[in-house]
Write an enzyme that holds these catalytic residues in place. Sequence first.
Site, PDB file in Angstrom:
ATOM      1  N   ARG A   1       1.107  -1.026  -0.349  1.00 36.37           N
ATOM      2  CA  ARG A   1      -0.386  -0.042   0.112  1.00 36.37           C
ATOM      3  C   ARG A   1       0.948   1.511   0.260  1.00 36.37           C
ATOM      4  NH1 ARG A   1      -5.042  -0.422   2.420  1.00 36.37           N
ATOM      5  NH2 ARG A   1      -4.559  -2.647   2.153  1.00 36.37           N
TER       6      ARG A   1
ATOM      7  N   SER B   1      -7.670  -0.419  -1.532  1.00 32.79           N
ATOM      8  CA  SER B   1      -9.134  -0.303   0.054  1.00 32.79           C
ATOM      9  C   SER B   1      -9.900   0.851  -0.272  1.00 32.79           C
ATOM     10  CB  SER B   1      -8.412  -1.207   0.946  1.00 32.79           C
ATOM     11  OG  SER B   1      -9.510  -1.615   1.694  1.00 32.79           O
ATOM     12  N   HIS B   2      -9.801   1.297   1.744  1.00 32.55           N
ATOM     13  CA  HIS B   2     -10.816   1.877   2.435  1.00 32.55           C
ATOM     14  C   HIS B   2      -9.581   3.333   2.575  1.00 32.55           C
ATOM     15  CE1 HIS B   2      -8.727  -0.018   5.395  1.00 32.55           C
ATOM     16  NE2 HIS B   2      -8.442   0.996   6.128  1.00 32.55           N
TER      17      HIS B   2
ATOM     18  N   LYS C   1      -3.633  -6.586  -3.128  1.00 31.09           N
ATOM     19  CA  LYS C   1      -3.516  -7.242  -2.510  1.00 31.09           C
ATOM     20  C   LYS C   1      -3.502  -8.704  -3.212  1.00 31.09           C
ATOM     21  CE  LYS C   1      -7.461  -5.589   0.328  1.00 31.09           C
ATOM     22  NZ  LYS C   1      -8.499  -5.276   0.826  1.00 31.09           N
TER      23      LYS C   1
ATOM     24  N   ASP D   1     -17.184  -1.464   1.251  1.00 28.75           N
ATOM     25  CA  ASP D   1     -16.012  -0.533   1.015  1.00 28.75           C
ATOM     26  C   ASP D   1     -15.605  -0.549   0.217  1.00 28.75           C
ATOM     27  OD1 ASP D   1     -15.138  -2.956   0.948  1.00 28.75           O
ATOM     28  OD2 ASP D   1     -13.016  -2.672   1.958  1.00 28.75           O
TER      29      ASP D   1
ATOM     30  N   ASP E   1     -13.421  -1.816  -2.215  1.00 31.07           N
ATOM     31  CA  ASP E   1     -13.111  -2.670  -3.062  1.00 31.07           C
ATOM     32  C   ASP E   1     -13.941  -3.563  -2.752  1.00 31.07           C
ATOM     33  OD1 ASP E   1     -11.650  -2.983  -0.344  1.00 31.07           O
ATOM     34  OD2 ASP E   1      -9.898  -4.249  -1.492  1.00 31.07           O
TER      35      ASP E   1
ATOM     36  N   ASP F   1     -15.089  -6.149  -0.184  1.00 31.54           N
ATOM     37  CA  ASP F   1     -14.525  -7.004   0.466  1.00 31.54           C
ATOM     38  C   ASP F   1     -15.081  -6.862   1.939  1.00 31.54           C
ATOM     39  OD1 ASP F   1     -12.279  -5.593   1.392  1.00 31.54           O
ATOM     40  OD2 ASP F   1     -10.915  -6.430   0.388  1.00 31.54           O
ATOM     41  N   ARG F   2     -15.703  -5.876   2.278  1.00 30.21           N
ATOM     42  CA  ARG F   2     -16.234  -5.757   3.696  1.00 30.21           C
ATOM     43  C   ARG F   2     -17.684  -4.719   3.493  1.00 30.21           C
ATOM     44  NH1 ARG F   2     -13.903  -1.656   7.102  1.00 30.21           N
ATOM     45  NH2 ARG F   2     -12.572  -0.519   5.527  1.00 30.21           N
TER      46      ARG F   2
ATOM     47  N   HIS G   1     -15.184  -7.579   7.283  1.00 26.23           N
ATOM     48  CA  HIS G   1     -13.841  -9.285   6.502  1.00 26.23           C
ATOM     49  C   HIS G   1     -15.097 -10.100   7.127  1.00 26.23           C
ATOM     50  CE1 HIS G   1     -10.928  -6.725   3.832  1.00 26.23           C
ATOM     51  NE2 HIS G   1     -10.615  -6.359   5.173  1.00 26.23           N
TER      52      HIS G   1
END
Length: 460
Positions: A15, A103-104, A113, A239, A241, A243-244, A326
Amino acid sequence: MVPLSKTIFKAYDIRGIIGKTLDAGIARKIGQAFGAAALAKGERRVVIGRDGRLSGPELTQALAAGLQEAGVDVIDLGMVATPMVYFGTNVLDARSGIMVTGSHNPPDYNGFKMVLAGEAIYGDAILGLYRSIEADSFTPAASQGGYSTHDIKDAYIERIASDVKIARPIKIAIDAGNGVAGAFAGDLFRAMGCEVIELFCEVDGHFPNHHPDPAHPENLEDLIAAVRGSDAEIGLAFDGDGDRLGVVTKDGQIIFPDRQMMLFSADVLSRNPGAEILYDVKCTRHLGPWIAQHGGRPLMWKTGHSLVKAKLKETGAPLGGEMSGHIFWKDRWFGFDDGLYTGARLLEILTRVADPSALLNSLPMASSTPELHLHLQEGENFALIDKLRAEAEFPGAERVVDIDGLRVEYPDGFGLARGSNTTPVVVLRFEGESPEALARIQGEFARVILAARPDAALPF
């Protein structure tokens, strides 16, 4: 080209900030290093995808070039949610994948990832990529890898909708925060038979409405208003991307993921009696006893999507979850974290009852805080945690769990301080059986943090 910085190689992903620590040149070198690592494991194909960030296309193009230079064939899924890349590594002829996503994090962040030969890589494996790039010993393959594109959306939606069934029609509201989940969530839930109100589902890397992070209550205000002001029965938020998952009830209550896990674990344990259920150190004290009461074996573990996935694989557990949202499903799914799939499984459970909000609100809860962030400089977060481990004392505590930061448990609550692996913050969370207990535990943490770092700007 920005110089290579070890700081972008985090504990469970890569990241960085565009133009400062990450650019196309770095992405290309990551592709070369990952491609070489894949070939070393006998993998000749890598699935890639990207979220809706503005820097995504350039980074993805460079990543693909690096992978091809290593001699790896690239299957490019285009703009997808992170779990769709994971899905691709399970259903396409490739067990390795890279998702280009921030992501967030704020809009100027991006990252990667990664799944290598069927396993999410973390820790030393990610540092191995750094060491490979730093050694500057890459030699292009004699034959460059191929490149193809693949549209996985229909297969992904069909796989979920064919297995996860709602018990009755339901109207829901969804909020994607202009993240990439917005391109898929509405279609998925409509395919399941839901009526859907969509908020901010236009993918926009500027995130013009609110930040796409359902872990923070202020990002759920629009969704709460939409559910209250319509005939929707429940609200789901995603979120950046996908995944949450975040969940809000008809009466505006936020059902944090550790309480969602109570519903999910009871459901999974009904088919897998005696199974181990994983949850991270940020989760409520009520979750472990709940799992045990429903015939399962609770296991507290470290925070981090790659770390939980690895532990899930090691233990054979059918379900794992993190307070961040997640949720990892091996039961009827492939073992990875997926906010869209989690939303589908939640609706399957909620449509069995007449009043979904009443069911959610009946789950055990205590007075608690959301995630709180103590902002520091890069690396200082872990230094502070190390200092607290060495010096802090907590009179009256029942136990101190140090598998990930410090979780201090009292008879009437807990406090947690851990270093974030994605941003230079100390993550704090507190829970008490009463507001007074919560305040006392926060006071204990304020005391030890300020003793170790007098200039700390405490977020509570």
